[in-house]
Design an enzyme around this catalytic site. Structure first.
Site, short mmCIF file in Angstrom:
data_model
loop_
_atom_site.label_atom_id
_atom_site.label_comp_id
_atom_site.label_asym_id
_atom_site.label_seq_id
_atom_site.Cartn_x
_atom_site.Cartn_y
_atom_site.Cartn_z
N GLU A 333 15.49 48.36 -12.76
CA GLU A 333 15.28 49.37 -13.80
C GLU A 333 13.96 49.20 -14.55
OE1 GLU A 333 19.86 50.15 -15.10
OE2 GLU A 333 18.96 48.36 -15.92
C1 TNX Z 1 22.82 48.32 -14.82
S1 TNX Z 1 22.90 46.74 -12.47
C2 TNX Z 1 22.03 47.23 -15.07
C3 TNX Z 1 22.24 46.44 -16.29
C4 TNX Z 1 23.35 47.01 -17.14
C5 TNX Z 1 24.47 47.48 -16.26
C6 TNX Z 1 25.67 47.96 -17.00
C7 TNX Z 1 21.52 46.35 -12.95
C8 TNX Z 1 20.72 45.62 -12.01
N1 TNX Z 1 21.14 46.70 -14.18
O1 TNX Z 1 21.03 46.38 -17.03
O2 TNX Z 1 23.79 46.01 -18.00
O3 TNX Z 1 23.99 48.52 -15.44
O4 TNX Z 1 26.73 48.23 -16.14
#
Ligand code: TNX
Length: 524
Positions: A333
């Site tokens: 992300e």
């Molecule tokens: C996605 S999964 C994220 C996290 C959040 C999560 C909540 C991923 C690699 N990143 O930053 O905490 O969703 O479900």
């Protein structure tokens, strides 16, 4: 107090509802008779082979003793520690006993074991202490549920006669705990380690840094914890592990044959670090600490050399405290960097981790930076038709290993259904049948058995503040992921699994482990 919105608005657009999976379609397996059969038929994860000896049983008694090869003394002490509180028996450990642990059978590999129960003796054989430890987790499930009680119980303590030969399908069966969104102290982490060990999980991935908090002391960058560790989601006090605390977690995990995989998430998810050191920001201005649950807004400055010196020093200190082979670089992300910046960052960052002698793991986004092998790519998507899944398959084709943690199957922070109070639902609802109803080696096109390193069940903690919260989310879904990681594909069967899983409830009650009474299971 509840500081969270019910949904996760930024991700609403990504929501994908898997729906309940029609299970039981994946081949022959131990049948639904499991629930009525002896405890030999109820083990989770289901063993590779089980042969019952009807009418035969061993009974643990006040004169029982544990006899072990000297190199298995640690496992013998662990077993005694499991059995003493509820039985009240002395259970001395030494070279001889009626419970026998032998390191003389490597036929089932590094993690496999054989268990034989006659009227006179219980014998565990393996090639390694790890194999014996796995056998001990099976053995405790053969005893009545009250064995899990911390206080003396009346007994009796029968163990059904027969033989089990067992070994894992995948060598890597992981859980992940996010200690950044809410901090969890050493004792809470140990408690979770003991819970995951029951189901033969052998890696614990710790998400040690994020926008809301930096959780591990770095001597060369002290403000990371002094300032960056001082809060958490919702504005609570946060916290951090001293290096001694972290070493204690590593040591305790190792005593349960669990390897710690530390994650420092870069270049995004770094607000706590950026707030602690102004020089890590492109504009040289430190942002305030952050206690919300948005993602994707922060980034280390890709163009500044100091970003890489920072990473080198942080990783150097953590690598020195981490005996395991893996370091997790995060990489998810990173919405505050362009694709080009992201690749440029990873081109400089990945060699730094390798230079500290570790194999790099990253969230699947980093596959686009074509990491040099050996590398592990952790898939967390929800739709195997998404382009990111194709990037993961391309990484597998280049020889990288894939760690499977699809969010709509294995994320333990997703709500079970609309009535679940805690958790998020951006990946949909994840009921027990969803968590169990997939095959890690058939989930992504181009990512077959030989490319799959294993499975992971992550638990993110935006909405989770204490051990009770973790437990109602992890149980009963964590054992589903554990069974997918351990048991042969041919044993996959929802009817068998749901009966065996429900039969675990009295064990959790005796052990004081919280769980969610999913309506999908035939609770006793
Ligand atoms: C996605 S999964 C994220 C996290 C959040 C999560 C909540 C991923 C690699 N990143 O930053 O905490 O969703 O479900």
């Amino acid at each position: 107090m509840n500081h969270f919105p019910i949904e996760f608005p930024r991700r609403a657009a990504m929501a994908l509802f898997g729906g309940a999976v029609a299970a039981g379609a994946l081949g022959a397996a131990p049948s639904a008779r499991a629930a009525q059969g002896s405890r030999m038929q109820q083990v989770i994860p289901v063993p590779e082979s089980v042969r019952e000896a009807p009418g035969v049983r061993f009974e643990l008694g006040p004169d029982s003793a544990i006899g072990a090869d000297p190199a298995a003394a640690g496992v013998a002490e662990y077993l005694a520690g499991v059995l003493r509180p509820a039985t009240g028996y002395a259970l001395p450990t030494g070279e001889r006993g009626d419970l026998v642990l032998r390191l003389d059978d490597a036929g089932l590999g590094q993690a496999g074991y054989r268990l034989e129960v006659t009227a006179e003796t219980v014998t565990l054989r393996a090639g390694t202490p790890e194999g014996l430890f796995n056998g001990v987790q099976t053995l405790r499930q053969l005893l009545p549920p009250q064995i899990e009680s911390a206080d003396p119980q009346p007994g009796p303590w029968p163990i059904p006669g027969g033989a089990i030969a067992d070994r894992p399908r995948f060598g890597h069966r992981a859980a992940m705990l996010d200690v950044a969104r809410h901090f969890f102290g050493v004792e809470q982490v140990k408690r979770y380690i003991d819970q995951i060990a029951r189901y033969k999980i052998n890696f614990l991935h710790l998400h040690l840094s994020d926008d809301q908090g930096w959780r591990i002391e770095i001597e060369s960058w002290p403000r990371l914890t002094e300032h960056g560790g001082s809060t958490e989601v919702g504005g609570g006090p946060g916290g951090f592990y001293t290096q001694q605390d972290y070493a204690e977690i590593v040591r305790y995990a190792a005593s349960r044959h669990i390897t710690i995989v530390p994650e420092i998430d870069v270049p995004g998810h770094t607000n706590a670090a950026l707030s602690s050191y102004a020089e890590l920001n492109c504009d040289g201005v430190a942002p305030p600490l952050y206690t919300g649950i948005e993602v994707g807004f922060s980034s280390l400055c890709v163009d500044k050399d100091i970003s890489y010196r920072f990473l080198d020093e942080v990783i150097g200190e953590i690598a020195a405290l981490t005996p395991g082979p893996y370091l997790h670089i995060g990489g998810d992300e990173a919405d505050a960097t362009t694709d080009e910046q992201y690749r440029a960052f990873m081109r400089r960052a990945l060699p730094i981790l390798r230079a500290h002698g570790k194999t790099v793991v990253g969230w699947h986004e980093y596959a686009k930076a074509t990491p040099q092998n050996p590398a592990v790519v952790q898939y967390w998507g929800t739709d195997p038709a998404d382009p990111e899944a194709a990037e993961v398959a391309a990484a597998a084709a280049r020889g990288s290993k894939i760690l499977m943690s699809p969010a709509n199957r294995s994320y333990l922070d997703m709500k079970y259904d609309e009535s679940t109070e805690l958790g998020l639902n951006w990946a949909g609802y994840v009921e027990v049948a969803d968590a169990y109803g997939w095959d890690p080696a058939a989930h992504l096109q181009g990512v077959g058995e030989e490319s799959v390193l294993g499975v992971e069940a992550p638990i993110w903690t935006e909405t989770l503040e204490n051990s009770a919260h973790l437990e109602v989310m992890a149980f009963p879904r964590l054992p589903a992921i554990a069974e997918l990681g351990w048991s042969p594909a041919a044993t996959h069967d929802w009817e068998s699994f749901r009966a065996r899983l429900a039969a675990q409830a009295p064990r959790w009650e005796a052990a004081g482990i919280g769980f969610t009474r999913s309506p999908q299971l035939p609770w006793p």
